[in-house]
Design a protein around this motif. Structure first.
Motif, short mmCIF file in Angstrom:
data_model
loop_
_atom_site.label_atom_id
_atom_site.label_comp_id
_atom_site.label_asym_id
_atom_site.label_seq_id
_atom_site.Cartn_x
_atom_site.Cartn_y
_atom_site.Cartn_z
N VAL A 1 -9.72 -5.07 -0.07
CA VAL A 1 -9.49 -5.04 -1.52
C VAL A 1 -8.04 -5.28 -1.93
O VAL A 1 -7.76 -5.39 -3.13
N CYS A 2 -7.12 -5.36 -0.98
CA CYS A 2 -5.71 -5.52 -1.34
C CYS A 2 -5.12 -6.78 -0.72
O CYS A 2 -5.39 -7.09 0.44
N ASN A 3 -4.30 -7.48 -1.48
CA ASN A 3 -3.67 -8.70 -0.94
C ASN A 3 -2.28 -8.43 -0.37
O ASN A 3 -1.66 -9.32 0.21
N ARG A 4 -1.82 -7.18 -0.53
CA ARG A 4 -0.56 -6.77 0.09
C ARG A 4 -0.70 -5.31 0.50
O ARG A 4 -1.24 -4.50 -0.26
N ILE A 5 -0.22 -4.98 1.69
CA ILE A 5 -0.36 -3.61 2.19
C ILE A 5 0.97 -3.13 2.76
O ILE A 5 1.61 -3.83 3.54
N ASN A 6 1.37 -1.95 2.33
CA ASN A 6 2.53 -1.27 2.90
C ASN A 6 2.06 -0.10 3.75
O ASN A 6 1.13 0.62 3.37
N VAL A 7 2.72 0.09 4.88
CA VAL A 7 2.50 1.27 5.72
C VAL A 7 3.63 2.25 5.47
O VAL A 7 4.82 1.88 5.57
N LEU A 8 3.26 3.46 5.12
CA LEU A 8 4.24 4.51 4.84
C LEU A 8 4.20 5.52 5.98
O LEU A 8 3.13 5.98 6.37
N GLU A 9 5.36 5.85 6.53
CA GLU A 9 5.44 6.84 7.60
C GLU A 9 6.65 7.73 7.36
O GLU A 9 7.78 7.25 7.23
N LYS A 10 6.38 9.04 7.24
CA LYS A 10 7.42 10.02 6.98
C LYS A 10 8.28 9.61 5.79
O LYS A 10 9.51 9.74 5.80
N GLY A 11 7.61 9.09 4.77
CA GLY A 11 8.30 8.74 3.53
C GLY A 11 8.96 7.40 3.49
O GLY A 11 9.51 7.00 2.47
N LEU A 12 8.90 6.67 4.60
CA LEU A 12 9.55 5.36 4.68
C LEU A 12 8.52 4.25 4.77
O LEU A 12 7.48 4.39 5.44
N ILE A 13 8.79 3.12 4.11
CA ILE A 13 7.94 1.94 4.26
C ILE A 13 8.35 1.25 5.57
O ILE A 13 9.47 0.76 5.69
N VAL A 14 7.43 1.22 6.53
CA VAL A 14 7.75 0.67 7.85
C VAL A 14 7.10 -0.69 8.08
O VAL A 14 7.49 -1.41 9.00
N LEU A 15 6.11 -1.04 7.26
CA LEU A 15 5.50 -2.37 7.34
C LEU A 15 5.17 -2.84 5.94
O LEU A 15 4.73 -2.07 5.09
#
Length: 231
Positions: free
Chosen positions: A199-213
């Motif tokens: 359902v999303c055309n862009r995805i961010n991975v959040l880890e410990k408050g930081l966007i890592v991907l």
């Protein structure tokens, strides 16, 4: 549509969110994934001005959300049961939200009729208070209420949780229908990597408050995400 600048949130001396810079464009379908405690809900609460940042700011359509009412007129959201009014019936709640959105009784009835399949004859006309509905049906009420009034910004936190498989499929159809509309921006978080990539055309991975991907969704995205979380 959404601009983030040096945004931080600290609880008890621990930084739970730290996003230096982020832009989410109009009409983008933005997905947010991460393990429990990654900061996803905190981020959405900051976008909705439900909590205050320790530093930095969020802009919605070029206006800072903190201390500003303009963004509320075009934003629909559902994060959790706290958004509901549990002592109302679903009909009463939809009428309340519809009135806030400037919808007539006829508009509300026509709108709700559109989601008959999603409600699956379990919500309307049952003479139940929202508090007496199952967790899944409470979530359905919240999601559909968030769509009332044709918002141009829609924010949903874990919308697939507690929904049965049929309802998950129907929800994905609803999301795709809104994405097909011009100038509708959607922000969705999920623990389900399959759903979020669908359902999303862009995805961010959040880890410990930081966007890592920060990924543009393609045929390899699901595998990338699975590989990341498998480590």
């Amino acid at each position: 549509m959404i601009t983030v600048n040096n945004l931080t949130k600290v609880y008890n001396g621990t930084t739970v969110l730290d996003i230096k810079e982020l832009q989410i464009a109009k009409s983008e379908s933005y997905g947010l994934v991460g393990n429990n405690g990654a900061g996803k809900t905190t981020f959405f609460r900051l976008i909705l001005d439900l909590i205050r940042a320790d530093s930095g700011y969020v802009e919605s359509d070029n206006n800072k959300v903190a201390g500003n009412e303009l963004w509320k007129h075009y934003t629909g959201s559902y994060l959790d049961e706290g958004f509901l009014i549990e002592f109302l019936t679903p009909e009463e709640y939809f009428n309340f939200i519809g009135n806030l959105r400037g919808m007539s009784k006829g508009d509300i009835a026509e709108f709700l009729n559109t989601y008959g399949d999603f409600f699956n004859d379990e919500i309307l006309g049952k003479k139940k208070y929202i508090r007496d509905l199952s967790k899944g049906n409470q979530k359905k009420v919240g999601i559909i209420a968030a769509l009332m009034g044709s918002p141009s910004l829609i924010i949903l936190d874990e919308p697939f949780t507690n929904l049965d498989p049929s309802s998950q499929i129907r929800l994905k159809k609803i999301v795709h229908e809104h994405q097909a509309k011009k100038d509708v921006t959607m922000l969705i978080s999920s623990h389900d990597l399959n759903h979020i990539t669908e359902v999303c055309n862009r995805i961010n991975v959040l880890e410990k408050g930081l966007i890592v991907l920060d990924l543009q969704t393609n045929e390899n995205t699901l595998q990338q995400l699975e590989s990341y979380f498998a480590v």
